[in-house]
Motif scaffolding. Structure first.
Motif, PDB file in Angstrom:
ATOM      1  N   VAL A  86       0.844  -1.199   0.000  1.00  0.00           N
ATOM      2  CA  VAL A  86       0.000   0.000   0.000  1.00  0.00           C
ATOM      3  C   VAL A  86       0.874   1.242   0.000  1.00  0.00           C
ATOM      4  O   VAL A  86       1.869   1.302   0.723  1.00  0.00           O
ATOM      5  N   ALA A  87       0.491   2.231  -0.799  1.00  0.00           N
ATOM      6  CA  ALA A  87       1.201   3.517  -0.847  1.00  0.00           C
ATOM      7  C   ALA A  87       0.227   4.636  -0.460  1.00  0.00           C
ATOM      8  O   ALA A  87      -0.994   4.440  -0.443  1.00  0.00           O
ATOM      9  N   PHE A  88       0.782   5.801  -0.160  1.00  0.00           N
ATOM     10  CA  PHE A  88      -0.024   6.922   0.332  1.00  0.00           C
ATOM     11  C   PHE A  88       0.316   8.220  -0.387  1.00  0.00           C
ATOM     12  O   PHE A  88       1.415   8.388  -0.906  1.00  0.00           O
ATOM     13  N   TRP A  89      -0.627   9.165  -0.351  1.00  0.00           N
ATOM     14  CA  TRP A  89      -0.426  10.519  -0.870  1.00  0.00           C
ATOM     15  C   TRP A  89      -1.416  11.423  -0.162  1.00  0.00           C
ATOM     16  O   TRP A  89      -1.898  11.073   0.919  1.00  0.00           O
ATOM     17  N   LYS A  90      -1.727  12.591  -0.715  1.00  0.00           N
ATOM     18  CA  LYS A  90      -2.708  13.537  -0.165  1.00  0.00           C
ATOM     19  C   LYS A  90      -2.377  13.920   1.277  1.00  0.00           C
ATOM     20  O   LYS A  90      -3.128  13.623   2.204  1.00  0.00           O
ATOM     21  N   ASP A  91      -1.243  14.565   1.453  1.00  0.00           N
ATOM     22  CA  ASP A  91      -0.807  15.103   2.748  1.00  0.00           C
ATOM     23  C   ASP A  91      -0.390  14.045   3.772  1.00  0.00           C
ATOM     24  O   ASP A  91      -0.204  14.355   4.942  1.00  0.00           O
ATOM     25  N   VAL A  92      -0.239  12.795   3.358  1.00  0.00           N
ATOM     26  CA  VAL A  92       0.312  11.784   4.255  1.00  0.00           C
ATOM     27  C   VAL A  92       1.824  11.982   4.244  1.00  0.00           C
ATOM     28  O   VAL A  92       2.443  12.017   3.202  1.00  0.00           O
ATOM     29  N   GLU A  93       2.396  12.141   5.442  1.00  0.00           N
ATOM     30  CA  GLU A  93       3.838  12.366   5.568  1.00  0.00           C
ATOM     31  C   GLU A  93       4.555  11.028   5.595  1.00  0.00           C
ATOM     32  O   GLU A  93       4.191  10.141   6.360  1.00  0.00           O
TER      33      GLU A  93
END
Length: 93
Positions: free
Chosen positions: A84-91
């Motif tokens: 799983v990867a993240f974006w949208k202001d996830v540090e």
């Protein structure tokens, strides 16, 4: 240890991330399920395949479609299967 944080909360942490196109893909078991909410959003990448999404929910706040994964990545992206990867202001750090 690489961590993913949003809204002041650690969403995921692992010593075993795979970096693809600048994004850290965390093993699924390194992501806290209690912060994930199903999303119907999907997208397509020509070389990775079809992505599915989760929204994050922390302290009652929702970050729509902030996590994505490839349920059945193409062979060229096999290393991100089950991650799983993240974006949208996830540090990430």
């Amino acid at each position: 240890m690489v961590q993913a944080k949003w809204n002041g909360t650690v969403i995921a942490d692992s010593d075993d991330t795979v970096v693809v196109e600048g994004n850290h893909y965390f093993p699924r078991d390194a992501v806290w399920s209690k912060y994930l909410m199903h999303s119907d959003t999907t997208s397509h990448c020509p070389w990775k395949g079809d992505a599915a999404y989760h929204s994050l929910i922390v302290e009652g706040e929702i970050n729509e479609d902030a996590a994505w994964y490839y349920p059945a990545p193409k062979e060229a992206a096999a290393e991100i299967k089950g991650r799983v990867a993240f974006w949208k202001d996830v540090e990430i750090g």
